[in-house]
Design a protein around this motif. Sequence first.
Motif, mmCIF file in Angstrom:
data_model
loop_
_atom_site.group_PDB
_atom_site.id
_atom_site.type_symbol
_atom_site.label_atom_id
_atom_site.label_comp_id
_atom_site.label_asym_id
_atom_site.label_seq_id
_atom_site.Cartn_x
_atom_site.Cartn_y
_atom_site.Cartn_z
ATOM 1 N N TYR A 188 0.845 -1.198 0.000
ATOM 2 C CA TYR A 188 0.000 0.000 0.000
ATOM 3 C C TYR A 188 0.885 1.255 0.000
ATOM 4 O O TYR A 188 1.001 1.961 1.013
ATOM 5 N N PRO A 189 1.502 1.548 -1.101
ATOM 6 C CA PRO A 189 2.445 2.678 -1.129
ATOM 7 C C PRO A 189 1.771 4.024 -0.890
ATOM 8 O O PRO A 189 2.391 4.923 -0.302
ATOM 9 N N THR A 190 0.548 4.178 -1.341
ATOM 10 C CA THR A 190 -0.160 5.451 -1.157
ATOM 11 C C THR A 190 -1.277 5.350 -0.122
ATOM 12 O O THR A 190 -1.744 6.368 0.389
ATOM 13 N N GLU A 191 -1.716 4.142 0.165
ATOM 14 C CA GLU A 191 -2.840 3.964 1.090
ATOM 15 C C GLU A 191 -2.418 3.923 2.550
ATOM 16 O O GLU A 191 -3.216 4.196 3.445
ATOM 17 N N LEU A 192 -1.139 3.568 2.832
ATOM 18 C CA LEU A 192 -0.699 3.403 4.214
ATOM 19 C C LEU A 192 -0.024 4.677 4.711
ATOM 20 O O LEU A 192 0.802 5.268 4.027
ATOM 21 N N GLU A 193 -0.374 5.066 5.926
ATOM 22 C CA GLU A 193 0.238 6.226 6.570
ATOM 23 C C GLU A 193 0.696 5.822 7.970
ATOM 24 O O GLU A 193 -0.104 5.355 8.790
ATOM 25 N N VAL A 194 2.012 5.987 8.227
ATOM 26 C CA VAL A 194 2.561 5.638 9.538
ATOM 27 C C VAL A 194 2.280 6.789 10.503
ATOM 28 O O VAL A 194 2.621 7.944 10.230
ATOM 29 N N LEU A 195 1.672 6.466 11.640
ATOM 30 C CA LEU A 195 1.327 7.485 12.636
ATOM 31 C C LEU A 195 2.336 7.507 13.780
ATOM 32 O O LEU A 195 2.642 8.587 14.303
ATOM 33 N N HIS A 196 2.840 6.338 14.193
ATOM 34 C CA HIS A 196 3.888 6.240 15.214
ATOM 35 C C HIS A 196 5.006 5.351 14.667
ATOM 36 O O HIS A 196 4.743 4.209 14.285
ATOM 37 N N THR A 197 6.241 5.869 14.640
ATOM 38 C CA THR A 197 7.361 5.074 14.136
ATOM 39 C C THR A 197 8.052 4.298 15.253
ATOM 40 O O THR A 197 8.764 3.320 14.989
ATOM 41 N N THR A 198 7.826 4.733 16.492
ATOM 42 C CA THR A 198 8.414 4.034 17.627
ATOM 43 C C THR A 198 7.351 3.157 18.268
ATOM 44 O O THR A 198 6.152 3.337 18.053
#
Length: 255
Positions: free
Chosen positions: A21-31
């Motif tokens: 999902y290159p455009t559909e996924l959004e990371v909200l927390h990286t940790t």
Amino acid sequence: MSAEHYAEEQNNEVEILQSIYPTELEVLHTTAPQKFSIVVDVEDEDEIRPCTLSLTVEYTATYPDELPLFEIALIPNAAAAAATDIEAELDSKDLDDLTAKLRELCEENLGMAMVFSMSTGLKEAAVQRLAEKTARLKRAKEARIQKEIEADQAKFIGTPVTRASFLEWRTKFDVETKAHLGRLAGEAGEDRAAARRAAASKKDEDRRLTGRQLFEQDKSLAQSDSSFIADGDVAVDASLFAREDGQPSDASDTE
């Protein structure tokens, strides 16, 4: 399994999801705990009304050996809504039902990376729910139209006649007919009586003649009166008097 091992598995799954999902996924927390959302477009050609959902996932410390935290939300999409005239759409109750189905799916995949299965499962369940709602709306609309057609047709169809209803109508008809004939007979009798009275009245009028008319029609009356003339009475010359109609008497006409 150590915390480092869980973290590594979670990182690997996020990387795979980003490639899917290159455009559909959004990371909200990286940790840790990692949190992200995936946009899920729900469409099935022309059978349902398109919509867009978001699946927000938050890993737990021991995921995938325990269920992740997740939430489903409906993303407003005016363009998708305007693309069809189908009325069925998802509501808050549908989202609760989809959440319950997705939780069952997660329990079946416990111990394995499951977010991709969650995303595809959500889309399939949403399509099925919209198809069911659309079918119900179509059936209700068709039933409503059919009732309207039947109501219109009923206006041109009389009440079915049974033996009982015919006998009831015949009895009522006979009573009304007799009453009507009775009224006509009464009116005719009154007319005949009035005609008889008028004829009798005219006959009486014809019988009531004036003294002069009687005298003129019956000359014997003049002769009968001569018997009452005594000696010394003066004879009256009728020619000296005008007739009742203003014309001179017959005696004057002959002079």
